[in-house]
Design a protein around this motif. Structure first.
Motif, PDB file in Angstrom:
ATOM      1  N   ARG A 184      37.922 -30.697  54.515  1.00  0.00           N
ATOM      2  CA  ARG A 184      38.378 -31.593  55.208  1.00  0.00           C
ATOM      3  C   ARG A 184      39.375 -32.198  55.188  1.00  0.00           C
ATOM      4  N   ALA A 185      40.216 -31.805  54.463  1.00  0.00           N
ATOM      5  CA  ALA A 185      41.901 -32.463  54.025  1.00  0.00           C
ATOM      6  C   ALA A 185      42.625 -31.935  54.920  1.00  0.00           C
ATOM      7  N   ALA A 186      42.726 -30.136  54.997  1.00  0.00           N
ATOM      8  CA  ALA A 186      43.865 -29.797  55.654  1.00  0.00           C
ATOM      9  C   ALA A 186      43.900 -29.730  56.878  1.00  0.00           C
ATOM     10  N   GLN A 187      45.339 -29.352  57.101  1.00  0.00           N
ATOM     11  CA  GLN A 187      45.764 -30.022  58.470  1.00  0.00           C
ATOM     12  C   GLN A 187      45.786 -29.126  59.655  1.00  0.00           C
ATOM     13  N   TYR A 188      46.296 -27.527  59.056  1.00  0.00           N
ATOM     14  CA  TYR A 188      46.119 -26.560  59.694  1.00  0.00           C
ATOM     15  C   TYR A 188      44.968 -25.634  59.709  1.00  0.00           C
ATOM     16  N   GLU A 189      44.624 -25.190  61.025  1.00  0.00           N
ATOM     17  CA  GLU A 189      42.996 -24.575  61.224  1.00  0.00           C
ATOM     18  C   GLU A 189      42.713 -23.018  59.920  1.00  0.00           C
ATOM     19  N   TRP A 190      43.656 -22.573  59.621  1.00  0.00           N
ATOM     20  CA  TRP A 190      43.298 -21.750  58.430  1.00  0.00           C
ATOM     21  C   TRP A 190      43.426 -22.370  57.008  1.00  0.00           C
ATOM     22  N   VAL A 191      42.144 -21.816  56.571  1.00  0.00           N
ATOM     23  CA  VAL A 191      42.848 -22.745  55.182  1.00  0.00           C
ATOM     24  C   VAL A 191      41.951 -21.978  54.061  1.00  0.00           C
ATOM     25  N   LEU A 192      43.164 -21.349  52.978  1.00  0.00           N
ATOM     26  CA  LEU A 192      42.878 -20.448  51.973  1.00  0.00           C
ATOM     27  C   LEU A 192      42.459 -21.657  50.703  1.00  0.00           C
ATOM     28  N   THR A 193      41.274 -20.420  49.973  1.00  0.00           N
ATOM     29  CA  THR A 193      41.190 -21.338  48.832  1.00  0.00           C
ATOM     30  C   THR A 193      41.639 -20.299  48.006  1.00  0.00           C
ATOM     31  N   VAL A 194      41.654 -20.956  46.446  1.00  0.00           N
ATOM     32  CA  VAL A 194      41.949 -19.364  45.650  1.00  0.00           C
ATOM     33  C   VAL A 194      41.615 -20.491  44.079  1.00  0.00           C
ATOM     34  N   PRO A 195      41.149 -19.625  42.864  1.00  0.00           N
ATOM     35  CA  PRO A 195      40.567 -20.332  41.539  1.00  0.00           C
ATOM     36  C   PRO A 195      41.683 -21.139  41.134  1.00  0.00           C
ATOM     37  N   CYS A 196      42.070 -21.818  40.246  1.00  0.00           N
ATOM     38  CA  CYS A 196      42.953 -21.902  39.163  1.00  0.00           C
ATOM     39  C   CYS A 196      43.226 -21.221  38.558  1.00  0.00           C
ATOM     40  N   ASP A 197      42.561 -20.363  38.025  1.00  0.00           N
ATOM     41  CA  ASP A 197      42.451 -20.000  36.543  1.00  0.00           C
ATOM     42  C   ASP A 197      42.727 -17.774  37.283  1.00  0.00           C
ATOM     43  N   THR A 198      42.913 -17.899  38.619  1.00  0.00           N
ATOM     44  CA  THR A 198      43.971 -16.631  38.646  1.00  0.00           C
ATOM     45  C   THR A 198      45.123 -16.890  38.337  1.00  0.00           C
ATOM     46  N   PRO A 199      46.773 -16.535  37.763  1.00  0.00           N
ATOM     47  CA  PRO A 199      47.120 -16.690  37.657  1.00  0.00           C
ATOM     48  C   PRO A 199      48.724 -14.856  38.319  1.00  0.00           C
ATOM     49  N   PHE A 200      47.635 -14.116  38.302  1.00  0.00           N
ATOM     50  CA  PHE A 200      48.677 -13.315  38.757  1.00  0.00           C
ATOM     51  C   PHE A 200      48.160 -12.921  40.755  1.00  0.00           C
ATOM     52  N   LEU A 201      47.551 -13.492  40.996  1.00  0.00           N
ATOM     53  CA  LEU A 201      47.669 -13.289  42.700  1.00  0.00           C
ATOM     54  C   LEU A 201      48.562 -12.688  43.754  1.00  0.00           C
ATOM     55  N   PRO A 202      48.147 -11.662  44.171  1.00  0.00           N
ATOM     56  CA  PRO A 202      49.766 -10.929  44.547  1.00  0.00           C
ATOM     57  C   PRO A 202      50.493 -12.226  45.671  1.00  0.00           C
ATOM     58  N   GLY A 203      51.529 -11.467  45.608  1.00  0.00           N
ATOM     59  CA  GLY A 203      52.835 -11.831  47.045  1.00  0.00           C
ATOM     60  C   GLY A 203      52.324 -11.861  48.025  1.00  0.00           C
ATOM     61  N   ASP A 204      51.654 -10.515  48.933  1.00  0.00           N
ATOM     62  CA  ASP A 204      50.963 -10.770  49.936  1.00  0.00           C
ATOM     63  C   ASP A 204      49.858 -11.410  50.382  1.00  0.00           C
ATOM     64  N   LEU A 205      48.974 -12.253  49.319  1.00  0.00           N
ATOM     65  CA  LEU A 205      47.508 -12.257  49.564  1.00  0.00           C
ATOM     66  C   LEU A 205      47.372 -13.347  51.307  1.00  0.00           C
TER      67      LEU A 205
END
Length: 191
Positions: free
Chosen positions: A83-104
């Motif tokens: 609801r707060a996002a201004q763009y059509e595509w919204v990525l969600t990730v949890p705060c406890d995943t510190p190693f997410l890929p740079g090309d996610l």
């Protein structure tokens, strides 16, 4: 253009109720690791949190909270972020995943044609690591109003794609004190 939402609004029961996003890992709060991984990949960053709002606001990004009282789980945080996002595509990730890929984001976005949602998988589905259309907010609000709390069950009702990542450790969740102290900064679990 893509909005990113870091989900930091949970109860953290497995962490004894401590605010997981603010717990230290490798010298900085877990949420800071997520910010460093995701901010370069999105055009807007939002943190979804339900407590310690001043601490989260200090990171300098937009902040949202669940619309409902109580902890309704990640779906409620996803909805607040959508609801707060201004763009059509919204990525969600949890705060406890510190190693997410740079090309996610680029990998997920490549699979968006003909679907409304793309979910990451690495040996198993990581449901809260998702790229979805902001226009699904009404559908999600209805599902929450009907009592849905399971992310994967809601996702299964959508037109979705699943993108497989090879590096399972990139999606490691640090959910317990033992996982927090047992993980090394390079993304590998120590013995």
């Amino acid at each position: 253009m893509i909005s990113g939402v870091i989900l930091a609004g949970g109860e953290s029961r497995r962490m004894g109720g401590q605010d997981k996003g603010l717990l230290e890992f490798a010298g900085q709060p877990l949420v800071q690791h997520a910010i460093q991984r995701i901010a370069p990949q999105v055009d807007e960053l939002i943190i979804s949190a339900n407590r310690n709002l001043a601490a989260y606001a200090a990171f300098g990004y937009a902040l949202v909270s669940d619309d409902s009282a109580g902890f309704l789980g990640p779906l409620a945080g996803m909805l607040a972020g959508m609801r707060a996002a201004q763009y059509e595509w919204v990525l969600t990730v949890p705060c406890d995943t510190p190693f997410l890929p740079g090309d996610l984001v680029s990998r997920l976005y490549q699979a968006t044609e003909g679907v409304d949602m793309v979910v990451a998988s690495a040996a198993r589905i990581h449901a809260t690591v998702m790229l979805c259309r902001r226009s699904l907010a009404a559908n999600l609000a209805e599902a929450l109003a009907q009592g849905e709390r399971k992310v994967q069950r809601w996702q299964a009702m959508q037109r979705r794609a699943i993108v497989e990542f090879e590096d399972e450790s990139a999606f490691a969740n640090l959910n317990t004190p033992q996982q927090l102290t047992g993980a090394r900064h390079d993304g590998q679990q120590s013995d």
